[in-house]
Design a protein around this motif. Structure first.
Motif, PDB file in Angstrom:
ATOM      1  N   GLU A 123       1.015  -0.810   0.662  1.00 54.99           N
ATOM      2  CA  GLU A 123       0.092  -0.022   0.288  1.00 54.99           C
ATOM      3  C   GLU A 123       0.926   0.772  -0.403  1.00 54.99           C
ATOM      4  N   GLY A 124       2.220   1.162   1.209  1.00 51.54           N
ATOM      5  CA  GLY A 124       3.125   2.525   0.800  1.00 51.54           C
ATOM      6  C   GLY A 124       3.936   2.841  -0.449  1.00 51.54           C
ATOM      7  N   MET A 136       0.840   4.557  -2.823  1.00 51.46           N
ATOM      8  CA  MET A 136       0.556   5.648  -2.148  1.00 51.46           C
ATOM      9  C   MET A 136       1.968   6.525  -2.961  1.00 51.46           C
ATOM     10  N   ALA A 181      -4.223   4.405   1.152  1.00 56.00           N
ATOM     11  CA  ALA A 181      -4.238   4.981   1.955  1.00 56.00           C
ATOM     12  C   ALA A 181      -5.044   4.716   2.905  1.00 56.00           C
ATOM     13  N   TRP A 182      -6.220   4.279   2.356  1.00 59.35           N
ATOM     14  CA  TRP A 182      -7.376   3.874   2.977  1.00 59.35           C
ATOM     15  C   TRP A 182      -7.318   2.508   3.397  1.00 59.35           C
TER      16      TRP A 182
END
Length: 124
Positions: free
Chosen positions: A63-64, A67, A104-105
């Motif tokens: 996820e990072g 992002m 981010a969610w």
């Protein structure tokens, strides 16, 4: 972690990545703006890969990365100087915002990340 909640964000990013990959041809800027087109193709492919991996092996680092890719899409029209091509610029910015927001969610819904955040940012 609630995998079904997280997976829909990853699925959304997968779709956005596929769109980004094909968008230079769909929005007709592939030939006229090769730098913008390559940016879209490479970032689209990377978003697809990380979203697909996150769907099957959910980890916060994926996820990072998505992002970071989203943030790069947001700033890339200025960094790579293709702001004059309005469709390429708007596509990169809008898709970048959506990719970063979905990543981010998903990250905030991750129980391991939530535990790490509480352990490191809340005094006992």
């Amino acid at each position: 972690m609630d995998a079904t909640t997280k997976r829909w964000q990853d699925g959304g990013n997968l779709v956005l990545g596929v769109w980004m990959f094909f968008s230079p041809w769909m929005l007709a800027y592939a030939a006229g703006m090769p730098l913008a087109a390559w940016n879209a193709v490479i970032l689209g492919a990377a978003i697809v890969v990380f979203a697909a991996v996150a769907m099957y092996m959910p980890r916060v680092w994926e996820e990072g990365l998505n992002m970071a890719l989203g943030v790069w899409l947001i700033v890339s029209p200025w960094a790579l100087r293709f702001t004059a091509e309005r469709s390429a610029m708007m596509n990169a910015v809008v898709v970048g915002i959506l990719v970063a927001a979905l990543a981010a969610w998903a990250m905030l819904r991750d129980k391991e990340f939530e535990k790490w955040w509480q352990d490191h940012h809340h005094a006992a």
